[in-house]
Design an enzyme around this catalytic site. Structure first.
Site, PDB file in Angstrom:
ATOM      1  N   THR A  38     -54.151  -7.810 -47.849  1.00 33.60           N
ATOM      2  CA  THR A  38     -52.963  -8.970 -47.725  1.00 33.60           C
ATOM      3  C   THR A  38     -51.779  -8.256 -47.631  1.00 33.60           C
ATOM      4  O   THR A  38     -51.346  -7.067 -48.427  1.00 33.60           O
ATOM      5  CB  THR A  38     -52.731  -9.955 -49.240  1.00 33.60           C
ATOM      6  OG1 THR A  38     -52.785  -9.097 -50.180  1.00 33.60           O
ATOM      7  CG2 THR A  38     -54.025 -10.618 -49.045  1.00 33.60           C
ATOM      8  N   GLY A  66     -45.665 -23.162 -59.648  1.00 36.76           N
ATOM      9  CA  GLY A  66     -46.922 -23.160 -60.697  1.00 36.76           C
ATOM     10  C   GLY A  66     -48.070 -22.498 -59.986  1.00 36.76           C
ATOM     11  O   GLY A  66     -47.948 -22.384 -58.798  1.00 36.76           O
ATOM     12  N   ALA A  86     -49.592 -17.785 -57.539  1.00 36.52           N
ATOM     13  CA  ALA A  86     -51.036 -18.073 -57.110  1.00 36.52           C
ATOM     14  C   ALA A  86     -51.250 -17.772 -55.819  1.00 36.52           C
ATOM     15  O   ALA A  86     -52.281 -18.200 -55.300  1.00 36.52           O
ATOM     16  CB  ALA A  86     -51.309 -19.416 -57.509  1.00 36.52           C
ATOM     17  N   ALA A  87     -50.553 -17.287 -54.895  1.00 35.12           N
ATOM     18  CA  ALA A  87     -50.603 -17.264 -53.360  1.00 35.12           C
ATOM     19  C   ALA A  87     -51.950 -16.297 -53.061  1.00 35.12           C
ATOM     20  O   ALA A  87     -52.564 -16.460 -52.274  1.00 35.12           O
ATOM     21  CB  ALA A  87     -49.268 -16.536 -52.691  1.00 35.12           C
ATOM     22  N   GLY A  88     -51.934 -15.296 -53.884  1.00 36.82           N
ATOM     23  CA  GLY A  88     -53.376 -14.299 -53.663  1.00 36.82           C
ATOM     24  C   GLY A  88     -54.594 -15.087 -54.030  1.00 36.82           C
ATOM     25  O   GLY A  88     -55.571 -14.834 -53.347  1.00 36.82           O
ATOM     26  N   ASP A  89     -54.426 -15.935 -55.126  1.00 40.45           N
ATOM     27  CA  ASP A  89     -55.733 -16.532 -55.479  1.00 40.45           C
ATOM     28  C   ASP A  89     -56.046 -17.648 -54.250  1.00 40.45           C
ATOM     29  O   ASP A  89     -57.064 -17.688 -54.044  1.00 40.45           O
ATOM     30  CB  ASP A  89     -55.232 -17.259 -56.590  1.00 40.45           C
ATOM     31  CG  ASP A  89     -55.019 -16.313 -57.915  1.00 40.45           C
ATOM     32  OD1 ASP A  89     -55.530 -15.160 -58.142  1.00 40.45           O
ATOM     33  OD2 ASP A  89     -54.115 -16.774 -58.930  1.00 40.45           O
TER      34      ASP A  89
END
Length: 272
Positions: free
Chosen positions: A189, A257, A219-222
């Site tokens: 990424t 969030g 939480a973008a990577g999640d």
């Protein structure tokens, strides 16, 4: 490719996120005022479990929480998303993440693992894939890999060596350097630049995210990791799966969030 809903078992962390939003991140020794504060369910394992469920997968999360007031709050998003829970209760407190977010969506995160460090002694339910991260002990990740009889996916974050050989690995630029093995599929990424998919070291796909206004990148990577795995299990071609994963990460970064920001499959279809 699986038939029906992909069955994904996530072995990973459960935290309560304590999020402070400020105009800019403080320098070392500096105090910044005028901030706002909120609490969200989080933890990379829990976030990715919720993300997979919102994308249509049948999800089980194996994780650990404390016997404290934070546990129910940390589990609320998983329950709302319909994730099955196989929990270990620990005498250690439920994990906490202290997160600073600036006006551009950049973050600083410090995690107190607490009960997550006690994750051990579990058995995997029937699954098509197992998804792990590195907010739990290496022994838990290695056990999950040894017991996996489907696709094993590792989001190698926070970066450190671990003795597994994933079918799919997701890393950012910094985490790539810590990988002991780079065979199989590796998704690298690149933030606003998108992502690259490598197969045994050779580039096989590249994708850019849709344009968004960054609000909170927690939480973008999640979201990216979950969407890449679900898309591949559903039979999407590698390039299409990578494009969908970039869109999922961008949507998550456009909202505040961790778990509240995670998109559904319909939202991804709409933005593409």
């Amino acid at each position: 490719m699986t038939t029906g809903r992909p069955r994904i078992t996530v072995v990973g962390s459960i935290n309560l996120d304590l999020v402070t939003r400020c105009e800019r991140l403080p320098l070392p020794g500096e105090t910044v005022t005028g901030a706002t504060f909120a609490r969200y369910p989080g933890g990379k394992g829990a976030n990715q479990a919720v993300a997979c469920a919102r994308l249509g997968a049948d999800v089980t999360l194996i994780g650990a929480v404390g016997r404290d007031a934070f546990a129910d709050e940390a589990l609320a998003g998983l329950r709302d998303a319909g994730v099955r829970l196989e929990l270990i209760e620990s005498d250690e407190p439920t994990g906490i993440a202290s997160i600073l977010v600036d006006a551009a969506g950049e973050t600083q995160i410090v995690v107190a693992p607490g009960a997550n460090a006690a994750l051990d002694g579990f058995d995997l339910p029937p699954h098509d894939a197992v998804l792990c991260q590195l907010e739990t002990p290496n022994a838990a990740v290695e056990r999950a890999w040894e017991e996996c009889d489907g696709v094993f996916c590792l989001n190698a974050a926070p970066a450190r060596p671990v003795s597994v050989d994933p079918d799919i690995t997701v890393v950012n630029r910094h985490e790539l350097e810590a990988l002991t093995r780079r065979d199989g599929l590796v998704a690298l990424t690149l933030g606003a630049e998108g992502a690259v998919l490598l197969e045994d070291g050779d580039e096989v796909a590249r994708a850019a995210p849709p344009t968004i206004v960054a609000v909170d990148g927690t939480a973008a990577g999640d979201a990216f990791t979950a969407c890449l795995l679900v898309s591949l299990l559903e039979g999407h071609a590698e390039g299409e799966a990578l494009t969908r994963a970039c869109a999922a990460g961008a949507l998550a970064a456009s909202r505040p969030g961790a778990q509240p920001s995670l998109p559904t499959a319909a939202e991804i279809d709409t933005i593409l």
